[in-house]
Design an enzyme around this catalytic site. Structure first.
Site, PDB file in Angstrom:
ATOM      1  CG  ASP A 164     -37.176  65.329  25.846  1.00 46.48           C
ATOM      2  OD1 ASP A 164     -36.973  66.540  25.630  1.00 46.48           O
ATOM      3  OD2 ASP A 164     -37.715  64.578  25.029  1.00 46.48           O
ATOM      4  CG  ASP A 165     -31.478  65.170  28.680  1.00 50.46           C
ATOM      5  OD1 ASP A 165     -31.622  66.164  29.407  1.00 50.46           O
ATOM      6  OD2 ASP A 165     -31.280  64.027  29.109  1.00 50.46           O
TER       7      ASP A 165
END
Ligand code: WT7
Length: 695
Positions: free
Chosen positions: A565-566
């Site tokens: 994910d980020d």
């Protein structure tokens, strides 16, 4: 909000190659190593080590593991029985859970109805059993020669004095207390004092900026802030009280005023005369706390009452208040500590993590003390006065278990083995690693040089959210593979799923999820149960989604491959790319920013920022510096970008979404792997960016 979380999530899925083919391990690829060799390379614990170990063989592990999965209630109840409970839990309620969002609200509870107290179990219980004179904590200061220690009985007195003080100023069960302290013994003492009276501590790492501290104060509205005037890290003094002052001004502007700031005078760093002071709000710890009685009754709390909040980074700019409760967390940290480090009462244990992170909560404070262990707390830095400091400390205290992060291993490895071999290190027995995947060459250096090829390494995979170890070697049980976290801890069922959320069996790679709860799991995000469900339980219905990629080899070993994910992991510190972006765009001359992680030799990942300036503003070195200062001030020095890449424009889809996949490739200089750029609104942007790569 929730919907943008989801969007980012869906986008980020594209980072993993599809299909069930094997990922060679992002970690290994970026560091130019081949995992194929590592996979077949087994490193066995010595027969003597295994013979004495708590779990001595794969067979014994399997039996215990199978029992923990078939009968979790029985398995954990037996462990719970070894702790003190004022009132027993309801046997039919050992665990109650729903992890499936499609079947109603997600909830997890363990030992509900049981009344206990983690401070009592971590401190008083050890004294009751006759070990009050054992050393609970050694303290090693920033300067060599500066040190201290506390027996369990002395620790209890200090905890009680502070607990009594807290009660006297109106702190009670369920009230939040922010702790902003460096690694002084007062930090674990403050955590334990809160726990003793049922208050909810929220420790903020003392490397966070005033803005970040304010954000956390505004979210949890503490009754008071506990800090110290200053700390020295190496030769550098850091004026913590000034940071708290600024944070309290900022919180006030956001409607939260805190009327009390308990300040410890850290004399070796700063004298009280030099400290900025607001008499109506600030009070010296040494002036008041020491006047309180050294005994303090315990507040018996429900197993499911909150113990602490710890803020961590996610995919959006707003930090998440991860909430842990008392009973399950207590059993889980104690049990994982015991088995993963093969703990025995003669051990001297040192974890280099700061209590500002989850590692310091579970494995500096609670896990070890619940086992009656002797813990070393180190205020300083590993390269002061020189790069041999860790091994100097190991010899000074005869440390037997040394638990640290790959980033530290790599940085000491770069400084040269002479700093290590100069010291004896013969006391060492078990090594540990945490925070990010450990690349095989760092693993080997740690094993061969630091541990003289005789100490097993526990590469513990876990998260702020999980409370304790999830996938970890048990050092006497399994042969190890350098870079693999090996197998799940008791009661943990990791599964690897594909994009559709289908479990994949056997040799495979995909997204790491956990089926069923475990006692140490977090129960919610403070004030935002919806975000809890959206982030962790909606991506793959029926499972807890970890945010990590993982592959499993033919022997069933797990290889963590990093975040999907980020979220990026810089020196084991978790940072949301969105947090750095929002700090950058707050700069008046920054129009837009996109941040990605990029391989970094020492930090694991570095922060790489693409920055678009406001029209007409020229690029300059000065501006670059001022952007970096903005991030340092808004988040903390550890979040400062390693690289600012000027970007006339960012690669966006026609619907305006930034294609980070392309930015990651440009940052990594993998220009032949840019993939399809035809869906970009303006494909020309990519060439412009490449042209500006070295500016
Ligand atoms: C993320 C959690 C858990 C304490 C420190 C960090 C990464 C952590 C390992 C490991 C591979 C690891 C994961 C995870 N991570 N330990 N042994 N091998 N990756 O806690 O700040 O909550 O970060 O750290 O990506 O999701 P955190």
């Amino acid at each position: 909000g929730a919907s943008s979380d989801k969007l980012r999530h869906v986008e980020s899925m594209s980072q993993l190659p599809s299909g069930a083919g094997k990922i060679s391990g992002i970690n290994a690829v970026v560091l130019g190593e081949s995992l194929a060799a590592e996979e077949n390379d087994l490193i066995f614990p010595s027969p003597e080590f295994s013979a004495d170990a708590l779990v001595s063989s794969p067979k014994q592990y399997r039996e215990m593991y199978e029992r923990s999965i078939k009968d979790p209630a029985g398995f954990w109840s037996e462990i719970a029985d070894t702790f003190y409970w004022k009132e027993k839990w309801n046997p039919s309620e050992v665990c109650s859970e729903n992890l499936d969002v499609t079947k109603g609200p997600v909830h997890i509870s363990w030992f509900k109805g049981g009344k206990t107290n983690i401070c009592y179990n971590a401190v008083d219980r050890n004294i009751e059993s006759g070990n009050g004179d054992n050393i609970a904590m050694y303290w090693e200061g920033n300067e060599p020669g500066q040190d201290g220690k506390l027996t369990y009985s002395e620790l209890l007195e200090k905890v009680c004095q502070l607990a009594n003080y807290l009660k006297s100023v109106g702190v009670g069960k369920g009230d939040a207390v922010i702790i902003y302290l460096p690694m002084l013994l007062e930090l674990p003492i403050a955590m334990l004092a809160c726990a003793r009276i049922g208050a909810v501590h929220s420790v903020v790492f003392a490397g966070f900026s005033a803005d970040s501290l304010a954000q956390r104060i505004v979210d949890c509205k503490p009754k008071l802030v506990i800090t110290c005037n200053a700390v020295k890290r190496g030769v550098k003094p850091i004026l913590l009280k000034d940071i708290v002052d600024a944070a309290l001004v900022e919180s006030e502007k956001n409607g939260v005023s805190v009327g009390l700031c308990l300040t410890y005078e850290n004399q070796s760093a700063m004298k009280r005369e030099d400290t900025k002071w607001q008499a109506e709000r600030d009070i010296w710890w040494q002036d008041v706390v020491t006047k309180f009685p050294t005994k303090c009754d315990v507040e018996w709390v429900d197993a499911e009452d909150p113990l602490f909040l710890l803020y961590t980074s996610g995919s959006t700019g707003k930090p998440k208040g991860v909430l842990h409760t008392s009973g399950g967390y207590m059993l889980y940290t104690a049990t994982t500590f015991k088995y993963a480090f093969d703990y025995r009462p003669t051990d001297i244990y040192w974890c280099t993590a700061d209590c500002g992170w989850i590692t310091g909560h579970s494995y500096v404070t609670y896990g070890p003390l619940l086992n009656g262990a002797t813990v070393l707390v180190f205020e300083g830095t590993p390269n002061y006065p020189d790069s041999g400091r860790c091994w100097d400390i190991v010899d000074k205290y005869n440390v037997t278990i040394f638990y640290t992060a790959p980033t530290l291993v790599r940085s000491l490895m770069r400084d040269g083995s002479e700093y290590v071999t100069r010291y004896s290190r013969k006391s060492l027995r078990v090594l540990g690693s945490v925070g990010e995947p450990i690349n095989p060459s760092a693993w080997r250096w740690f094993y061969n040089i630091v541990g003289d090829s005789r100490c097993p390494i526990s590469d513990t995979w876990w998260q702020t959210e999980t409370g304790g170890f999830m996938i970890t070697p048990l050092p006497g049980a399994w042969p190890q593979k350098p870079g693999s976290a090996t197998f799940p801890f008791f009661g943990v069922q990791p599964v690897i799923v594909d994009e559709k959320g289908q479990e994949i069996e056997g040799e495979c790679s995909g997204y790491l999820c956990i089926k069923k709860s475990w006692p140490g799991a977090f129960r919610t995000l403070y004030g935002d149960h919806e975000r809890y469900e959206t982030t962790y339980f909606k991506p793959f219905a029926g499972y807890y989604f970890t945010g990590d990629g993982c592959s499993r080899d033919k022997d069933g070993y797990h290889w963590l491959t990093g975040r999907v994910d980020d979220v990026i992991n810089v020196s084991g510190h978790r940072i949301g790319t969105a947090e750095v972006e929002s700090a950058l765009v707050s700069h008046p001359q920054c129009a837009e920013a996109a941040v990605v992680g990029v391989e970094h030799e020492v930090k694991g990942q570095g922060i790489y920022a693409f920055v678009t300036l406001v029209d007409g503003v020229p690029y300059s070195e000065e501006l670059r510096k001022s952007l970096i200062v903005t991030v340092r001030n808004q988040i903390g020095a550890f979040a400062a970008p390693d690289k600012i890449h000027w970007a006339p424009g960012l690669p966006k889809t026609r619907s305006g979404k930034i294609m980070r996949r392309i930015l990651r490739k440009i940052a990594a200089r993998q220009l032949d792997e840019l993939g399809d750029t035809s869906t970009l609104a303006d494909p020309g942007v990519v060439d412009q960016l490449i042209a500006l790569s070295d500016c």
